[in-house]
Design a protein around this motif. Structure first.
Motif, PDB file in Angstrom:
ATOM      1  N   VAL A 185      51.061  55.733  57.991  1.00 17.04           N
ATOM      2  CA  VAL A 185      50.191  55.073  58.963  1.00 17.04           C
ATOM      3  C   VAL A 185      50.215  53.550  58.824  1.00 17.04           C
ATOM      4  CG1 VAL A 185      47.766  54.756  59.612  1.00 17.04           C
ATOM      5  CG2 VAL A 185      48.704  57.066  59.358  1.00 17.04           C
ATOM      6  N   PRO A 186      50.061  52.957  57.628  1.00 19.65           N
ATOM      7  CA  PRO A 186      50.105  51.489  57.549  1.00 19.65           C
ATOM      8  C   PRO A 186      51.405  50.891  58.056  1.00 19.65           C
ATOM      9  CG  PRO A 186      49.181  52.416  55.547  1.00 19.65           C
ATOM     10  CD  PRO A 186      49.740  53.551  56.309  1.00 19.65           C
ATOM     11  N   GLY A 187      52.531  51.536  57.701  1.00 15.05           N
ATOM     12  CA  GLY A 187      53.817  51.016  58.174  1.00 15.05           C
ATOM     13  C   GLY A 187      53.966  51.122  59.672  1.00 15.05           C
ATOM     14  N   PHE A 188      53.413  52.181  60.281  1.00 10.75           N
ATOM     15  CA  PHE A 188      53.485  52.335  61.729  1.00 10.75           C
ATOM     16  C   PHE A 188      52.550  51.355  62.433  1.00 10.75           C
ATOM     17  CE2 PHE A 188      52.976  55.611  65.414  1.00 10.75           C
ATOM     18  CZ  PHE A 188      53.677  54.757  66.245  1.00 10.75           C
ATOM     19  N   LEU A 189      51.359  51.137  61.842  1.00 11.80           N
ATOM     20  CA  LEU A 189      50.363  50.261  62.478  1.00 11.80           C
ATOM     21  C   LEU A 189      50.783  48.801  62.429  1.00 11.80           C
ATOM     22  CD1 LEU A 189      47.592  49.945  63.825  1.00 11.80           C
ATOM     23  CD2 LEU A 189      46.597  49.805  61.505  1.00 11.80           C
ATOM     24  N   THR A 190      51.236  48.344  61.274  1.00 11.62           N
ATOM     25  CA  THR A 190      51.568  46.930  61.105  1.00 11.62           C
ATOM     26  C   THR A 190      53.055  46.647  61.189  1.00 11.62           C
ATOM     27  OG1 THR A 190      51.739  47.141  58.688  1.00 11.62           O
ATOM     28  CG2 THR A 190      49.564  46.672  59.613  1.00 11.62           C
ATOM     29  N   GLY A 191      53.868  47.720  61.189  1.00  4.32           N
ATOM     30  CA  GLY A 191      55.313  47.506  61.189  1.00  4.32           C
ATOM     31  C   GLY A 191      56.001  48.322  62.273  1.00  4.32           C
ATOM     32  N   TRP A 192      57.098  48.987  61.892  1.00  2.00           N
ATOM     33  CA  TRP A 192      57.963  49.623  62.885  1.00  2.00           C
ATOM     34  C   TRP A 192      58.408  51.032  62.443  1.00  2.00           C
ATOM     35  CZ3 TRP A 192      58.181  44.805  60.844  1.00  2.00           C
ATOM     36  CH2 TRP A 192      57.862  43.754  61.705  1.00  2.00           C
ATOM     37  N   SER A 193      57.626  51.700  61.605  1.00  2.00           N
ATOM     38  CA  SER A 193      58.012  53.037  61.083  1.00  2.00           C
ATOM     39  C   SER A 193      57.467  54.155  61.975  1.00  2.00           C
ATOM     40  CB  SER A 193      57.504  53.210  59.655  1.00  2.00           C
ATOM     41  OG  SER A 193      56.096  53.064  59.592  1.00  2.00           O
ATOM     42  N   GLN A 194      57.685  54.033  63.290  1.00  2.00           N
ATOM     43  CA  GLN A 194      57.198  55.055  64.218  1.00  2.00           C
ATOM     44  C   GLN A 194      57.905  56.384  63.996  1.00  2.00           C
ATOM     45  OE1 GLN A 194      56.817  54.051  68.449  1.00  2.00           O
ATOM     46  NE2 GLN A 194      57.884  55.953  68.957  1.00  2.00           N
ATOM     47  N   LEU A 195      59.224  56.382  63.849  1.00  2.00           N
ATOM     48  CA  LEU A 195      59.972  57.623  63.663  1.00  2.00           C
ATOM     49  C   LEU A 195      59.584  58.317  62.354  1.00  2.00           C
ATOM     50  CD1 LEU A 195      62.120  59.522  64.746  1.00  2.00           C
ATOM     51  CD2 LEU A 195      63.865  58.128  63.608  1.00  2.00           C
ATOM     52  N   ALA A 196      59.320  57.541  61.305  1.00  2.00           N
ATOM     53  CA  ALA A 196      58.892  58.130  60.035  1.00  2.00           C
ATOM     54  C   ALA A 196      57.565  58.857  60.195  1.00  2.00           C
ATOM     55  CB  ALA A 196      58.798  57.053  58.966  1.00  2.00           C
ATOM     56  N   ALA A 197      56.626  58.253  60.933  1.00  2.00           N
ATOM     57  CA  ALA A 197      55.336  58.903  61.153  1.00  2.00           C
ATOM     58  C   ALA A 197      55.491  60.178  61.979  1.00  2.00           C
ATOM     59  CB  ALA A 197      54.387  57.937  61.843  1.00  2.00           C
ATOM     60  N   MET A 198      56.374  60.165  62.975  1.00  2.00           N
ATOM     61  CA  MET A 198      56.585  61.348  63.789  1.00  2.00           C
ATOM     62  C   MET A 198      57.214  62.478  62.974  1.00  2.00           C
ATOM     63  SD  MET A 198      57.937  59.566  67.334  1.00  2.00           S
ATOM     64  CE  MET A 198      58.132  61.147  68.147  1.00  2.00           C
ATOM     65  N   ILE A 199      58.171  62.145  62.101  1.00  2.00           N
ATOM     66  CA  ILE A 199      58.794  63.176  61.261  1.00  2.00           C
ATOM     67  C   ILE A 199      57.769  63.775  60.298  1.00  2.00           C
ATOM     68  CG2 ILE A 199      60.514  63.552  59.456  1.00  2.00           C
ATOM     69  CD1 ILE A 199      62.268  61.457  60.815  1.00  2.00           C
ATOM     70  N   ALA A 200      56.940  62.919  59.701  1.00  2.00           N
ATOM     71  CA  ALA A 200      55.912  63.412  58.780  1.00  2.00           C
ATOM     72  C   ALA A 200      54.902  64.291  59.506  1.00  2.00           C
ATOM     73  CB  ALA A 200      55.213  62.230  58.112  1.00  2.00           C
ATOM     74  N   LEU A 201      54.491  63.903  60.718  1.00  2.00           N
ATOM     75  CA  LEU A 201      53.539  64.706  61.481  1.00  2.00           C
ATOM     76  C   LEU A 201      54.146  66.048  61.893  1.00  2.00           C
ATOM     77  CD1 LEU A 201      50.769  64.892  62.806  1.00  2.00           C
ATOM     78  CD2 LEU A 201      51.715  63.730  64.812  1.00  2.00           C
ATOM     79  N   GLY A 202      55.434  66.055  62.220  1.00  3.80           N
ATOM     80  CA  GLY A 202      56.097  67.317  62.565  1.00  3.80           C
ATOM     81  C   GLY A 202      56.120  68.296  61.403  1.00  3.80           C
ATOM     82  N   MET A 203      56.399  67.790  60.181  1.00  2.95           N
ATOM     83  CA  MET A 203      56.384  68.659  59.007  1.00  2.95           C
ATOM     84  C   MET A 203      54.975  69.188  58.735  1.00  2.95           C
ATOM     85  SD  MET A 203      57.741  70.302  56.556  1.00  2.95           S
ATOM     86  CE  MET A 203      59.444  69.738  56.669  1.00  2.95           C
ATOM     87  N   LEU A 204      53.965  68.324  58.924  1.00  2.00           N
ATOM     88  CA  LEU A 204      52.582  68.769  58.721  1.00  2.00           C
ATOM     89  C   LEU A 204      52.215  69.876  59.708  1.00  2.00           C
ATOM     90  CD1 LEU A 204      49.818  68.404  57.367  1.00  2.00           C
ATOM     91  CD2 LEU A 204      49.308  66.633  59.066  1.00  2.00           C
ATOM     92  N   ALA A 205      52.622  69.760  60.959  1.00  2.00           N
ATOM     93  CA  ALA A 205      52.331  70.796  61.944  1.00  2.00           C
ATOM     94  C   ALA A 205      53.092  72.086  61.643  1.00  2.00           C
ATOM     95  CB  ALA A 205      52.685  70.288  63.344  1.00  2.00           C
ATOM     96  N   THR A 206      54.306  71.959  61.118  1.00  2.00           N
ATOM     97  CA  THR A 206      55.077  73.152  60.761  1.00  2.00           C
ATOM     98  C   THR A 206      54.416  73.926  59.638  1.00  2.00           C
ATOM     99  OG1 THR A 206      57.121  72.042  61.441  1.00  2.00           O
ATOM    100  CG2 THR A 206      57.343  73.964  60.017  1.00  2.00           C
TER     101      THR A 206
END
Length: 403
Positions: free
Chosen positions: A99-120
């Motif tokens: 979340v911090p990297g996505f909010l202040t930086g550019w790690s959008q794809l990393a957050a999406m991959i992590a959220l996908g694993m959590l949903a799985t």
């Protein structure tokens, strides 16, 4: 066992022992190497997928990071990408770490991959919806907050829509993967239940058939044999002929012994036990040869002292059926029985001459040799029959001692 009606060849067991050993060895090697291959695949496949996910997330950051970016935003984005290595074990914490990297930086794809694993892993757990809200907020809110405050309401609406897509896509994929895994598990359980039901049905059918056979054998065959024994007893009590009395005695003994074996078989059929119970073996061959009314030369050599019960019973039944066939189809012929114990197997051969007297047709269903071949096959052995040049018949059987 003459050439009339029985000159057929039955071969069971397939290839030779050497070929069978080679096939078994190749099968063992294939099945033995398969777990190691699966183990390697289960070990390296997740590592390769995690490495690919980290590489894609890092590439996504590297392609969009501006030249004059704040150092802390780059560090937080890099940390979000590296945190994906623990997404299989700590999926919710990894989402929080991105979340911090996505909010202040550019790690959008990393957050999406992590959220996908959590949903799985968690499906509809509350952690999934908390993670989705955080990812949506990171996409909706722009950093720094001063820039976010200057956006128009149209831009806020568009950012909100894009946030729903960014957070909803990985959740939808994760739910789909989890549902597929649950479906596969249910299908496996259903197949196992169907196999159990099929097995129970087959057992019920076999039990019903055994009960029917037991009734038929008891009501018909047992009754007739009992009448034969009674008539033989009456004949033995008649003092007219010594020969008739001797014949009646033999008939009575044979019918009594057959009746006892029949009652034992009926008991096995009614109980449905897997074990056939005590059966005669090679040790009773002397008595069989003496009472078969056929000149027999019996040779037993190298037979182990502790022979498997099923192998010993199979050898006895084979000799018994062969001598019965000699008496029925080759009257007056002599027979030779060879039983030799070799390395790992028991070899048997029964050979008889051609008939010496005219053959009297007797009832024969032709199932005796077929049953012996089936018995040999079930024990993993071989069974062969063939006519001889002098008009006789030959039966060869081999039973592995490990049966």
């Amino acid at each position: 066992m003459s050439t009339e009606g029985l000159s057929i060849g039955i071969s069971v067991g397939g290839p030779s022992a050497g070929a069978g050993t080679g096939t078994a060895e190749r099968t063992r090697r294939r099945t033995g190497s398969r777990p190691r291959v699966l183990l390697r695949r289960e070990t390296w496949a997740p590592l390769a997928i995690d490495a690919a996910a980290i590489l894609l997330a890092a590439l996504d950051v590297w392609l969009v990071v501006p030249e004059k970016a704040e150092p802390y935003s780059i560090y937080l984005s890099a940390f979000a990408c590296l945190a994906l290595a623990a997404r299989r074990w700590l999926p919710f914490l990894v989402v929080l770490g991105t979340v911090p990297g996505f909010l202040t930086g550019w790690s959008q794809l990393a957050a999406m991959i992590a959220l996908g694993m959590l949903a799985t892993r968690k499906q509809t757990h509350w952690q999934v919806w908390v993670g989705a809200a955080l990812v949506w907020a990171c996409r909706f809110i722009q950093w720094p907050l001063s820039d976010f405050a200057t956006l128009s309401w149209r831009e806020h609406v568009l950012d909100g829509i894009y946030g729903v897509l960014v957070a909803g896509m990985p959740i939808a994929i994760g739910l789909l993967i989890g549902a597929r895994a649950q479906l596969s598990q249910k299908l496996g359980e259903l197949a196992a239940s169907r196999d159990r039901e099929r097995t129970l049905h087959a057992d019920a059918v076999r039990a019903e058939e055994r009960a029917r056979l037991a009734r038929e054998m008891h009501d018909v065959v047992s009754h007739d044999i009992t009448l034969i024994a009674m008539q033989a007893g009456v004949l033995a009590a008649t003092p007219d002929s010594e020969r008739a009395q001797e014949t009646a005695k033999v008939i009575r003994q044979l019918s009594t012994r057959t009746l006892e074996e029949l009652r034992s078989l009926v008991g096995v059929l009614r109980s449905g036990a897997a074990d056939d119970g005590p059966q005669p073996g090679i040790g009773e061959l002397d008595q069989l040869v003496q009472g078969c009314e056929v000149p027999v030369q019996l040779t037993v050599d190298g037979v182990p002292e502790h022979l498997p019960a099923k192998v010993s019973a199979a050898a006895y039944r084979t000799v018994q059926e062969c001598l019965t066939n000699v008496r029925k189809h080759a009257p007056g012929a002599a027979a030779k029985v060879y039983i030799v114990g070799t390395d790992g197997s028991l070899d048997l051969e029964v050979r008889n001459d051609g008939p010496r007297r005219p053959v009297t047709p007797l009832p024969s269903g032709g199932h005796g040799l077929t049953g012996l071949a089936e018995r040999a096959r079930l024990l993993g052995g071989s069974f062969e029959t063939s006519p001889t040049e002098d008009g006789g018949f030959r039966v060869r059987a081999s039973y592995p001692l490990h049966a």
